[in-house]
Enzyme design. Structure first.
Site, short mmCIF file in Angstrom:
data_model
loop_
_atom_site.label_atom_id
_atom_site.label_comp_id
_atom_site.label_asym_id
_atom_site.label_seq_id
_atom_site.Cartn_x
_atom_site.Cartn_y
_atom_site.Cartn_z
CG ASP A 49 -6.42 -14.37 -79.83
OD1 ASP A 49 -4.98 -14.43 -79.33
OD2 ASP A 49 -7.25 -13.70 -79.14
CE1 TYR A 273 -4.48 -14.73 -73.37
CE2 TYR A 273 -5.23 -12.69 -74.53
CZ TYR A 273 -4.53 -13.69 -74.53
OH TYR A 273 -4.45 -14.43 -75.82
N PRO A 346 0.86 -15.95 -72.93
CG PRO A 346 -1.59 -16.66 -72.80
CD PRO A 346 -0.14 -16.73 -72.13
#
Length: 653
Positions: A49, A273, A346
């Site tokens: 993203d 996250y 990520p």
């Protein structure tokens, strides 16, 4: 069902962002290419993203940046939250940090889901009409004939694929259709009548098929590195929360419940996250994790603030780890890129960016070799250049993962300093290639020293070419050319230099001609132009018969004279080529903002560290990276530079 045999110059396996970037290059360069994918449709939700400065510059070179900016979230500030010193069951904001990525280029860091980027590439391919993604394709086998791989006219890669019969996906009378993405494997195994087989003979093959790459397994490449037992949940929700920085990207560390990183998204979404567990040798069962569990853990970390949700767009669980392959190619005929050769957490928001930058590096090289413009040995620079980037990514990702896994350390409390150590790399603008065959080494004028290889090798006795970095102290050889504003000499429009460096496969030679309002400097420029106009110059000998003079190498001029002092018509014609049907090319000559009389914008010569009384020549690769710097009088050396890279098209002058 026995199928046909077809031939392709390039086959791309995997239609994610990396594969689509390669397909965009193939389309732009007009080569015979195919891109296949085993999924029925592109990514619709979630996945990557984040988009950084360099990636946006690259997307802009394909004409995609504006529509992405209009939709994406713009990151301007990051907040650090840590345990409250008076009550460690609570968190408090400890620092506000400006993103400042725009200081490194024209763009901010943006947030938008991967599927939107894929769709923009699909739209580009459709508009150009040369290739499109072939979906529901099952790859069956891949063989490489090593013996024929040195023959540039051969098709050494043999790929066997299967595709379902189109009738299988048609609606049945009761309105139900077959979901090929979910049942493709079972269909292929269950019936011999619903698929067609095809053998594709390919000159080159590129695997961009993800972390579990089928292509990588077929060619026998292995991944090395570390996998931890630390697990994070990632979830995209529309948050129902009283957390004051819910629309600001945050680094959040609690005293007792772990850490969270947040990144706002388009359409009210926020990505979280969330640190979940460290199993310490125990088997971690991801199937037992639910979105509610991820949000509940995030809510504990955010205490005393509340977090709930009604809408979840996407979620997943990942294990922290960093791995990459020892090489990114097999005999310079089969290449791999993106997650197929490097995987990491990520948390840095770098994955999609680095993956697309892999194929941005490779795509133009493949195109030029396939078209007979460049010599095949340039393909050897791909692994050298991009594996070095992957190695640095692994190192930084280890540090970032440690930052989020080890609680509120001193780095968490001084997040600004910690982030500054990552900022240039994350932005992508600090990536530096060479020295290698494409990027001759740099000579230091003061000491005569030669730079050591960073991600390649070179033979000084063979090339005898060295860039003079002192001619442009802020145009770093091997890095992408920084973009600054200049003025079109004929139109008086102010443009960014990158706007004229489109991704179309051409090399650029920038003549930073200096103050040509001074007679001696104009005389130097005319000497350069006399050489360019000669039959032995690079613009002639590397241009195919019947091709336009700028079809392989485009010469652009940026002078530092006061624009009113120099008439466009007084510039040598080689700098403004004439077409009998279209007239002069008015879009190759630009003026630096020497006095600012036509408008306020930056002084590119000053920004680049170029002396206006001296100037220089800058050779720029098709991927906007600087290859070579030399004096104006050394124009013949540019022909020598290209002689090691390009294929001579005209034998007789």
């Amino acid at each position: 069902m026995e199928g046909k045999t077809s031939y392709s110059d390039l086959v791309i396996i995997g239609a994610g962002p990396a594969g689509l970037m390669a397909a965009a290059w193939a389309s732009r360069q007009g080569i015979n290419a195919r891109i296949i994918d085993d999924n029925a449709e592109r990514v619709q939700k979630g996945r990557a993203d984040g988009l950084h400065v360099r990636t946006m510059e690259i997307l802009d070179s394909f004409g995609l940046a504006t529509s992405i900016e209009e939709k994406a979230y713009t990151l301007r500030e990051i907040c650090a939250w840590n345990p409250d010193a008076e009550n460690d069951d609570r968190i408090r904001r400890t620092q506000r940090v400006l993103s400042r990525e725009e200081e490194l280029g024209r763009y901010h860091q943006l947030g938008i889901h991967q599927g939107f980027i894929e769709q923009k590439f699909n739209d580009l391919l459709e508009a150009e009409g040369r290739l499109s993604v072939e979906r529901n394709i099952k790859t069956v086998s891949l063989d490489l004939d090593k013996a024929s791989s040195t023959n540039q006219n051969a098709y050494p890669a043999t790929l066997r694929i299967r595709r379902p019969d189109e009738a299988c996906n048609r609606e049945t009378p009761n309105g139900n259709g077959t979901n090929l993405s979910n049942s493709l494997e079972s269909q292929l195994k269950g019936s011999a009548n619903i698929w067609h087989e095809e053998i594709i003979k390919a000159k080159y093959l590129l695997g961009t098929d993800g972390a579990h790459s089928w292509t990588r397994r077929q060619v026998g490449l292995s991944m090395t590195g570390d996998r931890t037992e630390k697990h994070f949940g990632v979830i995209d929700i529309i948050p129902l929360s009283d957390f004051p920085d819910i629309r600001i990207s945050c680094s959040i560390h609690s005293a007792n419940h772990g850490s969270v990183m947040t990144f706002p998204r388009e359409g009210r979404l926020v990505r979280f996250y969330v640190q979940l567990a460290e199993t310490e040798g125990e088997e971690f069962d991801k199937t037992k994790i639910t979105p509610d569990m991820i949000v509940q853990r995030a809510s504990q970390i955010l205490s005393p603030y509340k977090l709930d949700y009604d809408y979840c767009d996407w979620w997943s669980v990942y294990m922290v780890g960093q791995q990459y392959a020892s090489t990114f190619d097999k005999h310079n005929r089969i290449f791999l890129a993106g997650d197929a050769v490097h995987t990491h957490s990520p948390s840095m928001g770098a994955g999609m960016n680095v993956s697309m930058q892999d194929t941005y590096n490779l795509g133009w090289k493949l195109g030029q070799v396939i078209k007979g413009i460049a010599q095949p040995h340039i393909l050897g620079t791909y692994t050298a250049e991009r594996r070095a980037v992957a190695a640095e990514l692994m190192e930084m990702d280890q540090r970032m993962s440690k930052f989020y896994c080890e609680g509120p350390t001193s780095d968490a409390h001084d997040y600004s300093k910690f982030r500054d150590e990552f900022r240039t790399f994350l932005s992508g603008v600090g990536v530096e290639y060479g020295p290698n065959i494409l990027v001759p080494p740099v000579r230091d004028d003061k000491e005569g020293a030669i730079a050591e290889p960073r991600n390649g090798s070179y033979e000084t006795d063979q090339s005898k070419l060295y860039s003079e970095q002192s001619l442009a102290t802020k145009i770093i050889v091997g890095q992408r050319l920084p973009s600054h504003q200049v003025m079109n000499h004929a139109e008086a429009n102010i443009v960014h230099v990158h706007s004229v460096l489109k991704s179309d496969g051409r090399w650029r030679v920038l003549l930073l001609a200096g103050d040509i309002g001074q007679p001696h400097q104009m005389a130097r420029l005319k000497t350069v132009c006399d050489y360019l106009a000669s039959p032995s110059s690079f613009v002639h000998i590397y241009t195919p018969d019947g091709g336009k003079i700028d079809s392989v190498i485009e010469v652009l001029t940026i002078h530092a004279a006061s624009r009113p002092e120099v008439e466009f018509s007084s510039l040598p014609e080689i700098l403004r080529p004439f077409d009998p049907k279209l007239g002069y090319d008015y879009w190759k000559c630009f003026a630096n903002n020497n006095h600012g009389e036509e408008g306020r914008f930056s002084d590119a010569y000053e920004e680049w560290g170029v002396d206006k009384n001296r100037g220089c020549i800058v050779v720029v690769r098709p991927d906007q990276h600087v290859s070579y710097l030399c004096e104006l009088e050394e124009i013949e050396q540019v022909t020598q530079y290209f002689s090691q890279i390009l294929v001579r098209q005209k034998l007789d002058n």
